[in-house]
Design a protein around this motif. Sequence first.
Motif, PDB file in Angstrom:
ATOM      1  N   ARG A 152      18.318  14.021  17.169  1.00  0.00           N
ATOM      2  CA  ARG A 152      19.311  14.961  17.711  1.00  0.00           C
ATOM      3  C   ARG A 152      20.668  14.291  17.893  1.00  0.00           C
ATOM      4  NH1 ARG A 152      14.852  16.980  20.775  1.00  0.00           N
ATOM      5  NH2 ARG A 152      15.400  15.660  22.563  1.00  0.00           N
ATOM      6  N   ASN A 153      20.671  12.993  18.143  1.00  0.00           N
ATOM      7  CA  ASN A 153      21.916  12.262  18.373  1.00  0.00           C
ATOM      8  C   ASN A 153      22.388  11.485  17.145  1.00  0.00           C
ATOM      9  OD1 ASN A 153      22.782  12.267  21.468  1.00  0.00           O
ATOM     10  ND2 ASN A 153      20.536  12.300  21.374  1.00  0.00           N
ATOM     11  N   PHE A 154      21.711  11.682  16.032  1.00  0.00           N
ATOM     12  CA  PHE A 154      21.987  10.865  14.851  1.00  0.00           C
ATOM     13  C   PHE A 154      23.441  10.974  14.397  1.00  0.00           C
ATOM     14  CE2 PHE A 154      21.779   9.750  10.310  1.00  0.00           C
ATOM     15  CZ  PHE A 154      21.085   8.557  10.383  1.00  0.00           C
ATOM     16  N   ILE A 214       8.327  10.680   3.440  1.00  0.00           N
ATOM     17  CA  ILE A 214       9.735  10.974   3.175  1.00  0.00           C
ATOM     18  C   ILE A 214      10.454  11.231   4.500  1.00  0.00           C
ATOM     19  CG2 ILE A 214      11.352  12.557   2.067  1.00  0.00           C
ATOM     20  CD1 ILE A 214       9.194  13.061  -0.061  1.00  0.00           C
ATOM     21  N   ILE A 215      11.535  10.517   4.711  1.00  0.00           N
ATOM     22  CA  ILE A 215      12.340  10.627   5.934  1.00  0.00           C
ATOM     23  C   ILE A 215      13.694  11.204   5.545  1.00  0.00           C
ATOM     24  CG2 ILE A 215      13.300   9.350   7.890  1.00  0.00           C
ATOM     25  CD1 ILE A 215      11.264   7.067   7.007  1.00  0.00           C
ATOM     26  N   LEU A 216      14.151  12.247   6.222  1.00  0.00           N
ATOM     27  CA  LEU A 216      15.395  12.922   5.853  1.00  0.00           C
ATOM     28  C   LEU A 216      16.460  12.703   6.926  1.00  0.00           C
ATOM     29  CD1 LEU A 216      13.874  16.231   4.492  1.00  0.00           C
ATOM     30  CD2 LEU A 216      14.686  14.273   3.174  1.00  0.00           C
ATOM     31  N   GLU A 217      17.588  12.157   6.508  1.00  0.00           N
ATOM     32  CA  GLU A 217      18.715  11.956   7.422  1.00  0.00           C
ATOM     33  C   GLU A 217      19.335  13.308   7.785  1.00  0.00           C
ATOM     34  OE1 GLU A 217      21.170   8.173   6.166  1.00  0.00           O
ATOM     35  OE2 GLU A 217      20.613   9.327   4.401  1.00  0.00           O
ATOM     36  N   PRO A 218      19.604  13.541   9.060  1.00  0.00           N
ATOM     37  CA  PRO A 218      20.309  14.781   9.432  1.00  0.00           C
ATOM     38  C   PRO A 218      21.696  14.854   8.788  1.00  0.00           C
ATOM     39  CG  PRO A 218      19.291  13.754  11.357  1.00  0.00           C
ATOM     40  CD  PRO A 218      19.170  12.768  10.230  1.00  0.00           C
ATOM     41  N   VAL A 219      22.397  13.708   8.760  1.00  0.00           N
ATOM     42  CA  VAL A 219      23.680  13.582   8.063  1.00  0.00           C
ATOM     43  C   VAL A 219      23.731  12.177   7.469  1.00  0.00           C
ATOM     44  CG1 VAL A 219      25.001  15.229   9.469  1.00  0.00           C
ATOM     45  CG2 VAL A 219      24.801  12.860  10.211  1.00  0.00           C
ATOM     46  N   PRO A 220      24.443  11.975   6.360  1.00  0.00           N
ATOM     47  CA  PRO A 220      24.535  10.620   5.801  1.00  0.00           C
ATOM     48  C   PRO A 220      25.387   9.717   6.694  1.00  0.00           C
ATOM     49  CG  PRO A 220      25.854  12.171   4.521  1.00  0.00           C
ATOM     50  CD  PRO A 220      25.106  12.981   5.516  1.00  0.00           C
ATOM     51  N   LYS A 221      24.864   8.522   6.998  1.00  0.00           N
ATOM     52  CA  LYS A 221      25.549   7.612   7.923  1.00  0.00           C
ATOM     53  C   LYS A 221      25.560   6.167   7.435  1.00  0.00           C
ATOM     54  CE  LYS A 221      26.959   9.992  11.562  1.00  0.00           C
ATOM     55  NZ  LYS A 221      28.282   9.855  12.188  1.00  0.00           N
ATOM     56  N   SER A 275       0.847  -1.181   0.000  1.00  0.00           N
ATOM     57  CA  SER A 275       0.000   0.000   0.000  1.00  0.00           C
ATOM     58  C   SER A 275       0.892   1.244   0.000  1.00  0.00           C
ATOM     59  CB  SER A 275      -0.893  -0.006   1.235  1.00  0.00           C
ATOM     60  OG  SER A 275      -1.526   1.252   1.392  1.00  0.00           O
ATOM     61  N   PRO A 276       0.548   2.301  -0.727  1.00  0.00           N
ATOM     62  CA  PRO A 276       1.398   3.502  -0.756  1.00  0.00           C
ATOM     63  C   PRO A 276       1.627   4.114   0.628  1.00  0.00           C
ATOM     64  CG  PRO A 276      -0.734   3.905  -1.800  1.00  0.00           C
ATOM     65  CD  PRO A 276      -0.625   2.434  -1.606  1.00  0.00           C
ATOM     66  N   LYS A 277       0.679   3.938   1.539  1.00  0.00           N
ATOM     67  CA  LYS A 277       0.867   4.479   2.897  1.00  0.00           C
ATOM     68  C   LYS A 277       1.936   3.714   3.666  1.00  0.00           C
ATOM     69  CE  LYS A 277      -2.801   1.726   5.100  1.00  0.00           C
ATOM     70  NZ  LYS A 277      -1.874   0.895   5.871  1.00  0.00           N
ATOM     71  N   ASP A 278       2.316   2.523   3.141  1.00  0.00           N
ATOM     72  CA  ASP A 278       3.318   1.692   3.794  1.00  0.00           C
ATOM     73  C   ASP A 278       4.661   1.711   3.080  1.00  0.00           C
ATOM     74  OD1 ASP A 278       1.596   0.833   5.839  1.00  0.00           O
ATOM     75  OD2 ASP A 278       0.766  -0.753   4.583  1.00  0.00           O
ATOM     76  N   ILE A 279       4.821   2.627   2.114  1.00  0.00           N
ATOM     77  CA  ILE A 279       6.096   2.782   1.408  1.00  0.00           C
ATOM     78  C   ILE A 279       6.776   4.039   1.930  1.00  0.00           C
ATOM     79  CG2 ILE A 279       7.222   3.124  -0.823  1.00  0.00           C
ATOM     80  CD1 ILE A 279       4.872   1.640  -2.113  1.00  0.00           C
ATOM     81  N   PHE A 280       7.978   3.890   2.475  1.00  0.00           N
ATOM     82  CA  PHE A 280       8.713   5.000   3.079  1.00  0.00           C
ATOM     83  C   PHE A 280      10.022   5.213   2.323  1.00  0.00           C
ATOM     84  CE2 PHE A 280       5.836   3.396   6.196  1.00  0.00           C
ATOM     85  CZ  PHE A 280       5.400   4.505   6.895  1.00  0.00           C
ATOM     86  N   ILE A 281      10.440   6.465   2.232  1.00  0.00           N
ATOM     87  CA  ILE A 281      11.634   6.842   1.478  1.00  0.00           C
ATOM     88  C   ILE A 281      12.577   7.580   2.408  1.00  0.00           C
ATOM     89  CG2 ILE A 281      12.512   8.211  -0.449  1.00  0.00           C
ATOM     90  CD1 ILE A 281       9.363   7.902  -1.405  1.00  0.00           C
ATOM     91  N   VAL A 282      13.778   7.066   2.583  1.00  0.00           N
ATOM     92  CA  VAL A 282      14.760   7.745   3.426  1.00  0.00           C
ATOM     93  C   VAL A 282      15.871   8.280   2.523  1.00  0.00           C
ATOM     94  CG1 VAL A 282      15.943   5.560   3.958  1.00  0.00           C
ATOM     95  CG2 VAL A 282      16.315   7.561   5.404  1.00  0.00           C
ATOM     96  N   SER A 283      16.143   9.575   2.658  1.00  0.00           N
ATOM     97  CA  SER A 283      17.136  10.229   1.818  1.00  0.00           C
ATOM     98  C   SER A 283      17.813  11.330   2.629  1.00  0.00           C
ATOM     99  CB  SER A 283      16.478  10.800   0.558  1.00  0.00           C
ATOM    100  OG  SER A 283      17.446  11.253  -0.357  1.00  0.00           O
ATOM    101  N   HIS A 284      18.600  12.120   1.952  1.00  0.00           N
ATOM    102  CA  HIS A 284      19.303  13.217   2.624  1.00  0.00           C
ATOM    103  C   HIS A 284      18.578  14.529   2.379  1.00  0.00           C
ATOM    104  CE1 HIS A 284      22.675  16.125   3.314  1.00  0.00           C
ATOM    105  NE2 HIS A 284      22.813  15.340   4.356  1.00  0.00           N
TER     106      HIS A 284
END
Length: 478
Positions: free
Chosen positions: A251-253, A101-108, A63-72
């Motif tokens: 905050r600790n990412f 859409i989930i955004l990384e504070p810094v790439p890790k 389902s589209p509500k269950d698709i998450f995208i993590v990027s910078h």
Amino acid sequence: MNKKTKTVIVTDKINGKAIILAGGKGTRLWPLSREDHPKQFVEFKDGLSLFQLTIERLLPCFSPKDIFIVSHESYKFTVLNQIQLLPGVKNAIKNLLKENIILEPVPKNTLPAIMLSLKYIESRTILNENELICVLPSDHIIEPVNDFEKCIRQAETLTEQDKIIVFGVKPTFPKEGYGYILLKRKFGAGYLVDTFVEKPSIQKAKLLIKKGGLWNSGIFCFNKKTFLGELAACSPSSYKYYQYTYDEFCRNFENIVADSIDYGIMQKTKNAALIKFNLKWSDLGSWDSYLQFYTNGKGNFTIGDAEFFDSKNCFAYSDNRLVCFLGVNDVMAIDAADSLLIVKRGCSDNVKELVSAINKKGLQHTKTGSTVYRPWGYYTVLHEQDNYKVKEIGVYPQKTLSLQKHKYRSEHWNVVEGKIDIYIGNTKKQIQKNESVFVPQNAKHRIHNPTDKIAKVIEVQIGSYVGEDDIVRYTTYK
């Protein structure tokens, strides 16, 4: 008396979450892949990027509500715009994807990115301990899609037995840039994993293939309970951060050790299982793997215009120029607007080192190209001299450029695709294909695309100075 009947909604979607990893840089596919527009966002097939193809591959399964995208953070607007430009996808579905859409504070690297995604999902909804979670990169190409879905459903049966599932691909040649997996024995729909070997030498890769080793596709399935248990056991220094609330975690990412799921968990766990990918797969991690996917390593191949004379096993990529090969074998030519890469087949893994050398010289060719992407769309410089510049401007659907003026130049806009609303001073005018408008020097102006399709404008700037910093902004883009 009529009995009330209960409405039952039947769905064949997988009951689980899919996490797309879309933060990588893909330097080995330079000069198409750039720091500000990496390979997952570059158009590769049928006008779509690998990122868009990944979403298309998942929509029949989840389902589209269950698709998450993590990027910078720097790719936020590129992700939003590429979702908006998905063909044949309803706006309601696009909006659901944009909300995830989930955004990384810094790439890790991948392990912290997966942890961040799970914390984010938990902060927004209930994540059942036994619910399927599928993690996959955004820069793979997999065909056919129906077989991909079957593999995910097979993996689901193994996650119910508390296994972390990886998908293995039968190697077609020894490659040192891939991870390899040796198997123990059959286990349900798949196999138990014996050993992970990450990026061996060519000699060791050949030995692993002789032993039946498979390529690690980089796609994983697990449930929350199993993943967190393995994270605690295999990477306790990372697991301690998972105890924080979502806000505290963010905050600790930057303090979390950068690590991949391959090194952080898969090489250490005793609970790994494998499903074989009996389909066509490539991570397109280099120009060699790109060519291998499309030609099986044999014959000439071109994207764009090319001619091959007395030449074998060559590859050309060119948007707008004819590329000719004469009397050469095993040569690849990748032509971008501002850079041309000539590389011998078998050497394209070293493009990463070439990019590093270019960066050390202070050149910008690895960071940006002639096409610059903005939250509202893009512009491509077609020609430039001291007192004039010609651009193609693409304005994405429902997007608006900032209200601005220029001190040193005037502009002439000619619409070549779609239609736009033009604001000049206190006047508003709509122009469409084959119509044009003049913007005087020092006149406040902006462009808005009121349609659901991209609008394209050819802009001619004329003045004593045509640098990009000749902009006085009064409002931002929308």
